[in-house]
Design an enzyme around this catalytic site. Structure first.
Site, mmCIF file in Angstrom:
data_model
loop_
_atom_site.group_PDB
_atom_site.id
_atom_site.type_symbol
_atom_site.label_atom_id
_atom_site.label_comp_id
_atom_site.label_asym_id
_atom_site.label_seq_id
_atom_site.Cartn_x
_atom_site.Cartn_y
_atom_site.Cartn_z
ATOM 1 N N GLU A 286 2.787 -4.527 -7.843
ATOM 2 C CA GLU A 286 0.912 -4.402 -7.937
ATOM 3 C C GLU A 286 1.186 -3.450 -9.117
ATOM 4 O O GLU A 286 -0.182 -4.204 -10.162
ATOM 5 C CB GLU A 286 0.715 -3.173 -7.343
ATOM 6 C CG GLU A 286 -0.922 -2.864 -7.291
ATOM 7 C CD GLU A 286 -1.515 -1.581 -6.288
ATOM 8 O OE1 GLU A 286 -0.941 -1.251 -5.472
ATOM 9 O OE2 GLU A 286 -2.032 -1.733 -6.934
ATOM 10 N N GLU B 7 -2.308 -7.198 1.711
ATOM 11 C CA GLU B 7 -2.722 -6.353 0.382
ATOM 12 C C GLU B 7 -1.968 -6.155 -0.703
ATOM 13 O O GLU B 7 -0.440 -6.052 -0.082
ATOM 14 C CB GLU B 7 -3.086 -5.045 1.410
ATOM 15 C CG GLU B 7 -3.392 -4.083 0.068
ATOM 16 C CD GLU B 7 -4.076 -2.774 0.761
ATOM 17 O OE1 GLU B 7 -5.397 -3.539 1.329
ATOM 18 O OE2 GLU B 7 -4.097 -2.049 0.000
ATOM 19 N N ARG B 8 -2.520 -6.512 -2.126
ATOM 20 C CA ARG B 8 -1.543 -6.425 -3.148
ATOM 21 C C ARG B 8 -0.013 -7.468 -2.516
ATOM 22 O O ARG B 8 0.821 -6.598 -3.292
ATOM 23 C CB ARG B 8 -0.498 -5.401 -3.486
ATOM 24 C CG ARG B 8 -2.112 -3.872 -2.977
ATOM 25 C CD ARG B 8 -3.615 -4.012 -4.502
ATOM 26 N NE ARG B 8 -3.926 -2.803 -4.031
ATOM 27 C CZ ARG B 8 -5.186 -3.095 -4.007
ATOM 28 N NH1 ARG B 8 -6.200 -4.406 -4.152
ATOM 29 N NH2 ARG B 8 -5.960 -1.619 -4.398
ATOM 30 N N ASP C 94 1.706 6.096 -8.096
ATOM 31 C CA ASP C 94 1.228 5.207 -7.071
ATOM 32 C C ASP C 94 2.309 4.044 -7.733
ATOM 33 O O ASP C 94 1.404 3.252 -8.254
ATOM 34 C CB ASP C 94 -0.398 4.989 -7.058
ATOM 35 C CG ASP C 94 -0.667 4.117 -5.924
ATOM 36 O OD1 ASP C 94 0.724 3.615 -5.777
ATOM 37 O OD2 ASP C 94 -1.202 3.699 -6.175
ATOM 38 N N GLU D 31 -7.538 7.014 0.968
ATOM 39 C CA GLU D 31 -8.484 6.645 1.008
ATOM 40 C C GLU D 31 -8.551 5.799 1.872
ATOM 41 O O GLU D 31 -9.284 4.406 2.207
ATOM 42 C CB GLU D 31 -7.062 4.828 0.225
ATOM 43 C CG GLU D 31 -6.548 5.705 -1.170
ATOM 44 C CD GLU D 31 -5.505 4.648 -1.610
ATOM 45 O OE1 GLU D 31 -5.118 3.161 -1.641
ATOM 46 O OE2 GLU D 31 -4.829 4.361 -2.987
ATOM 47 N N ARG E 19 -4.127 13.846 -8.693
ATOM 48 C CA ARG E 19 -3.338 13.443 -7.054
ATOM 49 C C ARG E 19 -1.855 13.844 -7.033
ATOM 50 O O ARG E 19 -0.711 14.052 -5.340
ATOM 51 C CB ARG E 19 -3.563 11.966 -6.205
ATOM 52 C CG ARG E 19 -2.482 11.442 -7.465
ATOM 53 C CD ARG E 19 -2.324 9.649 -6.816
ATOM 54 N NE ARG E 19 -4.229 9.208 -7.282
ATOM 55 C CZ ARG E 19 -3.619 8.103 -6.988
ATOM 56 N NH1 ARG E 19 -2.925 6.985 -6.481
ATOM 57 N NH2 ARG E 19 -4.997 7.151 -7.693
ATOM 58 N N LYS F 249 6.363 7.614 -1.188
ATOM 59 C CA LYS F 249 6.414 7.039 -2.731
ATOM 60 C C LYS F 249 7.687 7.772 -2.959
ATOM 61 O O LYS F 249 7.400 8.938 -3.435
ATOM 62 C CB LYS F 249 5.133 6.642 -3.154
ATOM 63 C CG LYS F 249 4.371 6.383 -2.059
ATOM 64 C CD LYS F 249 3.182 5.498 -2.956
ATOM 65 C CE LYS F 249 2.305 4.865 -1.904
ATOM 66 N NZ LYS F 249 1.019 4.005 -2.973
ATOM 67 N N ARG G 295 3.415 8.899 6.631
ATOM 68 C CA ARG G 295 3.064 8.529 5.445
ATOM 69 C C ARG G 295 2.642 9.839 4.268
ATOM 70 O O ARG G 295 1.783 10.163 4.654
ATOM 71 C CB ARG G 295 2.150 6.742 4.901
ATOM 72 C CG ARG G 295 3.325 5.594 4.517
ATOM 73 C CD ARG G 295 2.272 4.775 4.841
ATOM 74 N NE ARG G 295 2.142 4.295 3.132
ATOM 75 C CZ ARG G 295 1.231 4.711 2.296
ATOM 76 N NH1 ARG G 295 0.268 4.169 2.886
ATOM 77 N NH2 ARG G 295 1.635 3.549 1.080
ATOM 78 N N LYS H 151 -0.753 5.828 7.880
ATOM 79 C CA LYS H 151 -1.333 5.258 6.058
ATOM 80 C C LYS H 151 -2.928 7.011 7.386
ATOM 81 O O LYS H 151 -3.708 6.266 7.364
ATOM 82 C CB LYS H 151 -1.812 4.944 5.867
ATOM 83 C CG LYS H 151 -2.983 5.018 4.369
ATOM 84 C CD LYS H 151 -2.973 4.238 3.401
ATOM 85 C CE LYS H 151 -4.167 4.144 2.707
ATOM 86 N NZ LYS H 151 -3.975 3.637 1.741
ATOM 87 N N ASN I 158 -3.171 0.270 5.652
ATOM 88 C CA ASN I 158 -4.879 0.520 5.501
ATOM 89 C C ASN I 158 -5.102 -0.888 6.626
ATOM 90 O O ASN I 158 -5.678 -1.696 6.373
ATOM 91 C CB ASN I 158 -5.346 -0.855 4.505
ATOM 92 C CG ASN I 158 -5.029 0.609 3.242
ATOM 93 O OD1 ASN I 158 -5.275 1.576 2.818
ATOM 94 N ND2 ASN I 158 -5.114 -0.499 1.626
HETATM 95 C C1 GCU Z 1 -2.561 1.727 -3.636
HETATM 96 C C2 GCU Z 1 -2.828 0.420 -3.791
HETATM 97 C C3 GCU Z 1 -3.685 -0.047 -2.245
HETATM 98 C C4 GCU Z 1 -2.649 0.807 -1.579
HETATM 99 C C5 GCU Z 1 -2.370 1.767 -1.334
HETATM 100 C C6 GCU Z 1 -1.260 3.014 -0.552
HETATM 101 O O1 GCU Z 1 -2.983 2.170 -3.736
HETATM 102 O O2 GCU Z 1 -3.660 0.013 -4.756
HETATM 103 O O3 GCU Z 1 -3.867 -0.878 -1.344
HETATM 104 O O4 GCU Z 1 -3.470 1.184 0.161
HETATM 105 O O5 GCU Z 1 -1.600 2.539 -3.048
HETATM 106 O O6 GCU Z 1 -0.146 2.861 -0.548
HETATM 107 O O7 GCU Z 1 -1.215 2.962 0.528
#
Ligand code: GCU
Length: 690
Positions: A408, A169-170, A380, A308, A351, A375, A341, A304, A211
């Protein structure tokens, strides 16, 4: 056979003829390494590789002190080796924090010795890498006395691997390096990854993406469900992980997993994952037992939740304390930890406001073995954000600082963007200047706290997509070890190990690196606190959340009258989440730092800043300045042709060409967008008005 990928900063190029090489050869051709453990196997291997490369001849590795030599290197604990015990103060070594080490010079029976010692094996691994780093940077070692301890107890990589999909991811560096289906078969590359991480003091790796279910997957899409990361908790996969965990263990790195909050239902077939349900509690406890049977030094779970599309305690009318603590209780008997998280959003319109609102009231309620991972900014991973107000305001909770190694929002590794100066800004930030005065970096030194770097290399030859992005992995880890290091020190170490020590090369590469982040901020945001605007209108930079212009107003507060968001006492009160001195500073546009102005304030387009320029003119100017600076950096890079190896020179040169082009597109897109709303022309006539 040489592997078909880069060795990053572990190049170990041969030291040219001369006094330095003679001195290295005298002290390091013979190495006496204690026998005891598997980590020491890693030390021996690294010495063979590193000394062999740099000395231009294979070192002799001894199992007892060599007596017929001029000098030798000794690596071991004082308890293991008399040579070491007599060179150091044993109590001092015993008192070092886990992972700490000493490198010193001494004498044994008339022979000069260079000693690397620690009380733990991981300390010996780190000390060995430190010694090799000194030699790679061509520093003298004939008279050294170095004492090192890590500042943060936990120095983690959140490796965002999508198991079974082979992707990151990313990631921006190609496919995943891990092949979970093929485990327990191990690839050489896993070991080299462990070497890279251990060389800079990383002591934990979370193997999979946070994720753990595919965001947006339709219910009932079984084919996709088969590919979801939460499956790693299934017995068949846990069994496969043991070999990988043991490989990392040799380098002092603990293995962790990201887990899905709904795992009791998904993996365990229970009817619920309600954290307050006794069967759920029992399920997690049994799962933890199973994990620890297989991986005795397992680090813990990263979660997480309620974010999302990932499930969380809110799905069961519970809160984050209930959620984190049920996992914590399961891990506690084994010494494991939950990294929970704070990236939770959705129920607030903005947010930025949500994390503090959600987590601060829970301060003191999390179990001892929970770390709340936050974070650095409240949005973000933007190129620059204010520091999250959670920091410094949850004194009864162990916090972790989450930084994104991956770029990212900083050009996705097509652009060069060195994150270390950004992270230094974060770490040096005083979270409560008129109160307890703790800087961000002071918050991550106690047991249970630490740093989490998000990213993770991919299968690309250079591991990180862009050769210069290797410096972000390196720099993150060095800061987690020692946040007092300056940007200049870290850059200097990295450049010398990566490109050699020619002073002109070091100076040029350093200057380029240090120029990248400010330039990216300027051309991608206009430099005064806007975010989420890196949209280039093409499919090239994919694998990125890129809100298009139609979504920008939500992020930027743009109107015909002005731009920016009132995250202040007139608006949603975000600024008031900070301690008073900071809240006051941010609340007033006069005292709000210019680089964050539009983050906190919606201002008229013609509002004047300190230097007399208007908001809109400043945006135009910064956008143009960012592109010009990028061109300058590109031109500087071109001067290195022939001075460094051709492959890396060419790669970075090509990427810089793309970066200049993209930066121009972003500048044009944004400046035209600002003009469309403001209808105030650029004083310098650069922005088209028709
Ligand atoms: C960002 C990112 C996602 C990631 C999210 C996170 O939004 O685009 O890919 O899942 O951060 O930190 O959970």
């Amino acid at each position: 056979m040489q592997p078909d990928y880069d060795d990053c900063w572990l190049r170990y190029d041969e030291v040219p003829d001369g006094d330095l090489r003679e001195s290295y050869r005298r002290l390091c051709t013979h190495a006496y390494v204690a026998e005891e453990s598997r980590e020491l196997g890693a030390v021996r291997e690294e010495l063979r590789r590193g000394l062999g490369g740099m000395l231009g001849r294979d070192p002799h590795l001894w199992q007892h002190p060599p007596r017929t030599v001029d000098g030798f290197l000794a690596v071991g604990t004082p308890g293991d080796m008399d040579v070491v015990a007599q060179a150091v103060d044993e109590d001092e070594i015993a008192d070092l924090d886990e992972g700490g080490y000493v490198i010193t010079t001494s004498e044994w029976e008339g022979i000069d010795t260079l000693v690397v010692t620690a009380s733990s094996d991981s300390g010996l691994v780190y000390g060995t890498f430190h010694l090799l780093r000194l030699m790679a940077a061509r520093e003298p070692v004939a008279d050294v006395d170095i004492v090192e301890e890590p500042a943060s107890p936990d120095r983690l990589i959140n490796h965002w691997d999508n198991p079974f999909r082979g992707s990151m991811e990313r990631g921006y560096a190609g496919q995943s390096i891990f092949d979970f289906e093929r485990l327990p078969d191990l690839r050489e590359r896993y070991r080299d990854y462990a070497r890279l991480l251990a060389s800079v003091g990383i002591n934990g790796v979370i193997l999979n993406n946070v994720n753990t279910q595919i965001p947006g997957r339709e219910e009932g899409n079984e084919a996709m469900e088969e590919l979801e990361g939460w499956r790693l908790l299934e017995t068949r996969y846990l069994e496969k992980l043991t070999g990988l965990a043991s490989l990392f263990r040799r380098y002092g790195i603990q293995t962790y997993l990201s887990v899905n909050f709904g795992a009791p239902e998904k993996v365990g077939d229970l009817d619920t994952s309600d954290p307050n349900d006794s069967e759920v509690e029992q399920w997690w406890a049994q799962k933890a037992d199973e994990v620890y049977d297989l991986i005795p030094d397992f680090g813990g779970f990263l979660v997480k939740a309620d974010s999302e599309g990932q499930p969380g305690p809110y799905n069961y009318d519970a809160d984050h304390v209930d959620g984190a603590n049920v996992l914590a209780r399961a891990l506690e008997p084994h010494g494991g930890r939950v990294w929970w998280r704070a990236f939770v959003y959705g129920s607030h319109k903005d947010r930025a406001v949500q994390q503090y609102d959600t987590f601060e009231p829970l301060d003191g309620e999390f179990h001892d073995n929970v770390t709340v991972q936050v974070k650095n900014g409240p949005i973000d991973f933007q190129p620059r954000e204010p520091i999250s107000p959670v920091f410094g305001q949850m004194p009864e909770t162990d916090l972790g600082l989450e930084l994104q190694i991956t770029g990212e929002y900083t050009g996705q590794h097509v652009h060069a963007c060195y994150h270390v100066p950004m992270w230094k800004e974060v770490l040096e930030f005083d979270t409560d200047p008129e109160g307890h005065g703790k800087r961000v970096k002071d918050l991550f030194t106690d047991e249970g706290t630490g740093m989490a770097g998000v990213g993770g290399p991919g299968e690309d030859r250079n591991w990180t997509g862009h050769y210069l992005a290797q410096a972000n992995l390196y720099g993150y880890a060095r800061l987690a070890w020692d946040p007092d290091l300056t940007t200049a020190e870290i850059t200097d170490e990295w450049v010398k190990q990566t490109f050699g020590t020619d002073p002109d090369v070091v100076e040029t590469v350093t200057e380029i690196m240090h120029g990248t982040w400010p330039a990216v901020i300027d051309y991608s945001t206009g430099g005064i606190g806007l975010m989420h605007m890196m949209y280039n209108g093409s499919a090239y930079l994919e694998n990125h959340y890129d809100p298009g212009p139609e979504e920008w107003p939500g992020y930027t507060g743009i109107t015909e009258d002005g731009i920016g968001k009132d995250r202040n006492s007139k608006g949603n009160g975000y600024a008031q989440q900070y301690p008073e001195a900071l809240a006051e500073m941010y609340d007033d546009p006069e005292s709000c730092p210019e680089e964050l102005l539009l983050f906190f304030h919606h201002l008229p387009w013609d509002h004047e800043l300190d230097d007399g320029r208007t908001v809109v003119q400043t945006l135009y100017d910064n956008l143009y300045a960012g592109v010009e600076e990028t061109q300058r950096l590109r031109d500087e890079w071109r001067t290195l042709e022939g001075e460094i190896d051709d492959e890396r020179w060419r790669h970075v040169a090509e990427r810089f060409d793309e970066q200049v082009e993209h930066a121009g597109v972003w500048r044009d897109r944004l400046s035209e967008y600002f003009y469309e709303h403001a209808e105030i022309p650029d004083e310098q006539g650069r922005v088209p008005t028709d």
